[in-house]
Design a protein around this motif. Structure first.
Motif, short mmCIF file in Angstrom:
data_model
loop_
_atom_site.label_atom_id
_atom_site.label_comp_id
_atom_site.label_asym_id
_atom_site.label_seq_id
_atom_site.Cartn_x
_atom_site.Cartn_y
_atom_site.Cartn_z
N THR A 43 0.83 -1.20 0.00
CA THR A 43 0.00 0.00 0.00
C THR A 43 0.87 1.26 0.00
O THR A 43 2.00 1.25 0.49
CB THR A 43 -0.92 0.02 1.24
OG1 THR A 43 -1.74 1.20 1.19
CG2 THR A 43 -0.11 0.03 2.54
N ARG A 78 -0.74 3.95 1.17
CA ARG A 78 -1.58 4.76 2.06
C ARG A 78 -1.52 4.21 3.48
O ARG A 78 -2.57 3.99 4.11
CB ARG A 78 -3.01 4.79 1.53
CG ARG A 78 -3.13 5.31 0.11
CD ARG A 78 -4.58 5.51 -0.25
NE ARG A 78 -5.21 6.51 0.60
CZ ARG A 78 -6.52 6.77 0.60
NH1 ARG A 78 -7.33 6.09 -0.19
NH2 ARG A 78 -7.01 7.69 1.40
N HIS A 128 -4.48 3.68 6.61
CA HIS A 128 -4.75 2.41 7.28
C HIS A 128 -4.54 2.53 8.79
O HIS A 128 -5.27 1.90 9.58
CB HIS A 128 -3.86 1.31 6.71
CG HIS A 128 -4.25 0.86 5.34
ND1 HIS A 128 -5.42 0.20 5.07
CD2 HIS A 128 -3.61 1.00 4.14
CE1 HIS A 128 -5.49 -0.06 3.78
NE2 HIS A 128 -4.41 0.42 3.20
N THR A 145 -8.87 3.49 -3.60
CA THR A 145 -7.58 3.03 -4.13
C THR A 145 -7.18 1.64 -3.64
O THR A 145 -6.31 1.02 -4.23
CB THR A 145 -6.46 4.01 -3.74
OG1 THR A 145 -6.39 4.11 -2.30
CG2 THR A 145 -6.72 5.39 -4.31
N GLU A 146 -7.79 1.16 -2.56
CA GLU A 146 -7.36 -0.09 -1.95
C GLU A 146 -8.42 -1.19 -2.11
O GLU A 146 -9.62 -0.93 -2.08
CB GLU A 146 -7.10 0.10 -0.45
CG GLU A 146 -6.11 1.21 -0.12
CD GLU A 146 -4.69 0.83 -0.44
OE1 GLU A 146 -3.99 0.34 0.44
OE2 GLU A 146 -4.29 1.04 -1.62
N ARG A 147 -7.94 -2.42 -2.25
CA ARG A 147 -8.85 -3.56 -2.28
C ARG A 147 -9.41 -3.81 -0.88
O ARG A 147 -8.77 -3.52 0.12
CB ARG A 147 -8.10 -4.83 -2.74
CG ARG A 147 -7.57 -4.77 -4.16
CD ARG A 147 -6.94 -6.10 -4.51
NE ARG A 147 -6.42 -6.12 -5.87
CZ ARG A 147 -5.91 -7.19 -6.46
NH1 ARG A 147 -5.84 -8.33 -5.78
NH2 ARG A 147 -5.46 -7.14 -7.69
N THR A 196 -7.23 -6.08 1.23
CA THR A 196 -6.03 -5.37 1.68
C THR A 196 -6.34 -4.53 2.90
O THR A 196 -5.58 -4.51 3.88
CB THR A 196 -5.48 -4.48 0.55
OG1 THR A 196 -5.17 -5.29 -0.58
CG2 THR A 196 -4.23 -3.73 1.00
N THR A 197 -7.47 -3.82 2.86
CA THR A 197 -7.88 -2.99 3.99
C THR A 197 -8.13 -3.83 5.23
O THR A 197 -7.73 -3.46 6.35
CB THR A 197 -9.14 -2.19 3.63
OG1 THR A 197 -8.88 -1.41 2.45
CG2 THR A 197 -9.54 -1.27 4.76
#
Length: 299
Positions: A67, A69, A73, A176-178, A181-182
């Motif tokens: 990531t 970001r 997170h 922007t994130e799956r 992933t989050t």
């Protein structure tokens, strides 16, 4: 949406609701058998971290958790852990059905925060739904009455507000994130502070307490995965209404495990809160559909 995607989306959402309800019941059982709040929180996230890591490793691969970001997170994990702590505290202080019903007020607060923070257009229909939802909350809480412990009600409302904040953060991160992933970053990052708390609260337990803590971790992690999978297969407006089946699970678990049934105020207020939440979800679906139509017409 074709039935080959609609039915799995609904099925996964119902599965996630049942698993979260099982986790909630295990939380109360673990506390009754001597586990502390910090221990319960740690095992919830520990189980989720293991399961999510395994699923990602077996599926898209661990490279997908990269990531740009990290700060976002960290913010999501911070608010998420605090929200989870208040949620679990409410579960420990209140009967399952009452704690679950207060949690249904999250869409109400999400609407308010979406308008204030994200500047989302919110017409009189949704504001009316918010007002009606608050009436339902007041009925359940019975201000001036003596049916619900004040500390439990305060924890439940704080959890609902903070969960709404998490929703706002997820909307921003989700650009922007799956989703997986989050979930992974939340599970792993939250283990750092919770691990410190657990180091101070860890204690020996009987087999029953360890079993309950294990159920908290496994059921919570599986529920998170099922919920994420449901959103990959169906729109939010399709699957979220099935979250309200949680009250049925809470009532059943409360009766079977703890000998408690929802009070009269909960039976009166819950339908109002649910109706408010369903209308808010539907209006959000209508708004996004209109935005998509306008965007397509401008191309």
């Amino acid at each position: 949406m074709s039935s080959d995607r609609l039915l799995p989306a609904i099925g996964l959402r119902l599965l996630s609701v049942g698993l979260f309800a099982t986790m909630n019941a295990a939380i109360k059982l673990a506390e009754a058998k001597g586990a502390r709040l910090g221990e319960i929180l740690f095992f919830r996230q520990f189980g989720a971290a293991i399961l999510v890591t395994g699923v990602i490793a077996a599926g898209p691969g661990l490279a997908t958790i990269r990531t740009q970001r990290l700060g976002a997170h960290v913010s999501r994990a911070t608010v998420g852990v605090i929200s989870m702590a208040f949620t679990f505290a409410a579960l420990l202080l209140l009967p399952l059905a009452e704690a679950t019903t207060i949690g249904f007020s999250t869409p109400i607060f999400a609407t308010i925060l979406g308008a204030l923070i994200l500047g989302e257009p919110t017409g009189w229909r949704r504001w009316s739904a918010v007002a009606v939802g608050f009436v339902g909350v007041l009925i359940v809480l019975e201000p001036g009455g003596h049916a619900m412990p004040l500390a439990g009600a305060a924890c439940g409302l704080a959890a609902a507000v903070l969960t709404a904040v998490v929703f706002i953060l997820l909307r921003q991160i989700g650009r922007t994130e799956r989703a997986q992933t989050t979930v992974w970053w939340f599970s792993v990052l939250s283990l750092l502070p919770l691990g410190i708390v657990y180091a101070f609260q860890a204690q020996p337990h009987a087999a029953g307490a360890w079993a309950a803590l294990a159920v908290v971790g496994v059921a919570g992690g599986c529920a998170q995965l099922a919920m994420t999978a449901s959103l990959r297969r169906g729109a939010v407006s399709l699957v979220v209404p099935f979250d309200y089946t949680a009250l049925l699970w809470a009532t059943i678990y409360g009766w079977l495990l703890f000998g408690s049934l929802p009070g009269r105020a909960t039976w009166l207020g819950a339908p109002i809160i649910v109706a408010s939440g369903l209308y808010i979800v539907w209006r959000e679906h209508v708004r996004r559909r209109e935005e998509t139509r306008r965007a397509l017409s401008e191309e």
